[in-house]
Design a protein around this motif. Structure first.
Motif, PDB file in Angstrom:
ATOM      1  N   PRO A  13       0.706  -1.338   0.380  1.00 24.23           N
ATOM      2  CA  PRO A  13      -0.286  -0.207  -0.027  1.00 24.23           C
ATOM      3  C   PRO A  13       0.671   1.155  -0.239  1.00 24.23           C
ATOM      4  O   PRO A  13       0.301   2.192  -0.200  1.00 24.23           O
ATOM      5  CB  PRO A  13      -0.646  -0.158   0.736  1.00 24.23           C
ATOM      6  N   SER A  50       2.169   1.715  -3.628  1.00 24.72           N
ATOM      7  CA  SER A  50       0.998   2.184  -4.525  1.00 24.72           C
ATOM      8  C   SER A  50       1.215   3.326  -4.360  1.00 24.72           C
ATOM      9  O   SER A  50       0.856   4.244  -5.394  1.00 24.72           O
ATOM     10  CB  SER A  50      -0.005   1.495  -4.675  1.00 24.72           C
ATOM     11  N   THR A  51       0.675   3.903  -3.226  1.00 24.82           N
ATOM     12  CA  THR A  51       0.488   5.534  -2.434  1.00 24.82           C
ATOM     13  C   THR A  51       1.372   6.735  -2.643  1.00 24.82           C
ATOM     14  O   THR A  51       1.606   6.833  -4.178  1.00 24.82           O
ATOM     15  CB  THR A  51      -0.276   5.252  -1.510  1.00 24.82           C
ATOM     16  N   ARG A  65      -2.964   1.561  -8.098  1.00 28.75           N
ATOM     17  CA  ARG A  65      -4.177   1.740  -6.989  1.00 28.75           C
ATOM     18  C   ARG A  65      -5.044   0.654  -6.793  1.00 28.75           C
ATOM     19  O   ARG A  65      -4.569  -0.422  -5.696  1.00 28.75           O
ATOM     20  CB  ARG A  65      -4.435   2.876  -6.863  1.00 28.75           C
ATOM     21  N   ILE A  66      -5.404   0.102  -7.989  1.00 28.47           N
ATOM     22  CA  ILE A  66      -6.042  -1.010  -7.592  1.00 28.47           C
ATOM     23  C   ILE A  66      -5.997  -2.340  -7.345  1.00 28.47           C
ATOM     24  O   ILE A  66      -6.321  -2.992  -6.806  1.00 28.47           O
ATOM     25  CB  ILE A  66      -7.520  -0.872  -8.829  1.00 28.47           C
ATOM     26  N   GLU A  67      -4.663  -2.488  -7.704  1.00 25.11           N
ATOM     27  CA  GLU A  67      -4.377  -4.600  -7.635  1.00 25.11           C
ATOM     28  C   GLU A  67      -3.880  -4.179  -6.057  1.00 25.11           C
ATOM     29  O   GLU A  67      -4.234  -4.688  -5.474  1.00 25.11           O
ATOM     30  CB  GLU A  67      -3.345  -4.072  -8.667  1.00 25.11           C
ATOM     31  N   ALA A  68      -3.151  -3.259  -5.901  1.00 26.87           N
ATOM     32  CA  ALA A  68      -2.666  -2.877  -4.310  1.00 26.87           C
ATOM     33  C   ALA A  68      -3.962  -3.118  -3.371  1.00 26.87           C
ATOM     34  O   ALA A  68      -3.353  -3.722  -2.634  1.00 26.87           O
ATOM     35  CB  ALA A  68      -1.993  -1.821  -4.142  1.00 26.87           C
ATOM     36  N   GLU A  69      -4.700  -2.440  -3.705  1.00 26.10           N
ATOM     37  CA  GLU A  69      -6.441  -2.165  -3.008  1.00 26.10           C
ATOM     38  C   GLU A  69      -6.823  -3.803  -2.548  1.00 26.10           C
ATOM     39  O   GLU A  69      -6.951  -4.415  -1.785  1.00 26.10           O
ATOM     40  CB  GLU A  69      -7.205  -1.545  -3.284  1.00 26.10           C
ATOM     41  N   ARG A  70      -6.854  -4.709  -3.917  1.00 28.47           N
ATOM     42  CA  ARG A  70      -7.016  -5.974  -3.999  1.00 28.47           C
ATOM     43  C   ARG A  70      -6.181  -6.883  -3.320  1.00 28.47           C
ATOM     44  O   ARG A  70      -6.773  -7.546  -2.848  1.00 28.47           O
ATOM     45  CB  ARG A  70      -7.400  -6.559  -5.732  1.00 28.47           C
ATOM     46  N   GLN A 112      -4.431  -6.282  -1.151  1.00 33.86           N
ATOM     47  CA  GLN A 112      -4.504  -5.683   0.438  1.00 33.86           C
ATOM     48  C   GLN A 112      -5.875  -6.503   1.282  1.00 33.86           C
ATOM     49  O   GLN A 112      -5.730  -7.193   2.202  1.00 33.86           O
ATOM     50  CB  GLN A 112      -4.641  -4.265   0.487  1.00 33.86           C
ATOM     51  N   ASN A 113      -7.024  -6.803   0.295  1.00 29.75           N
ATOM     52  CA  ASN A 113      -7.947  -7.360   0.662  1.00 29.75           C
ATOM     53  C   ASN A 113      -8.029  -8.707   1.032  1.00 29.75           C
ATOM     54  O   ASN A 113      -8.236  -9.450   0.522  1.00 29.75           O
ATOM     55  CB  ASN A 113      -9.325  -6.173   0.322  1.00 29.75           C
TER      56      ASN A 113
END
Length: 95
Positions: free
Chosen positions: A10, A13-14, A87-92, A94-95
């Protein structure tokens, strides 16, 4: 996934999104200043100065203005979409 990857993904990606926004702002600022004549000076190439020079040929040869304009749009849009995808891949992940 290890603990380091979970913590660092995260943050990376940020950081990448922030760098991409900065790059997009730099491209737009350089093109805008060069278009106004206070950016990069004429022996060096600049997308803004190309747009400024192409104004006099707009009705006879519109591709002189379309090509630098589309290059600016593709740079900014391409890097924005790349950052958004990361960013979307990092959020995916992370969850």
């Amino acid at each position: 996934m290890t603990g380091v990857q979970t913590c660092a993904l995260p943050i990376c990606s940020t950081l990448f999104v922030t760098v991409t926004i900065g790059f997009n702002n730099a491209v737009l600022a350089e093109a805008g200043l060069s278009y106004l004549g206070i950016g990069i000076q004429p022996p060096d190439a600049s997308l803004g100065s190309m747009l400024s020079d192409a104004q006099s040929y707009l009705f006879t040869a519109p591709w002189y203005a379309i090509m630098p304009g589309m290059t600016i749009v593709l740079f900014v849009l391409g890097f924005s979409l790349l950052a958004e995808g990361i960013r979307i891949e990092a959020e995916r992940e992370q969850n």
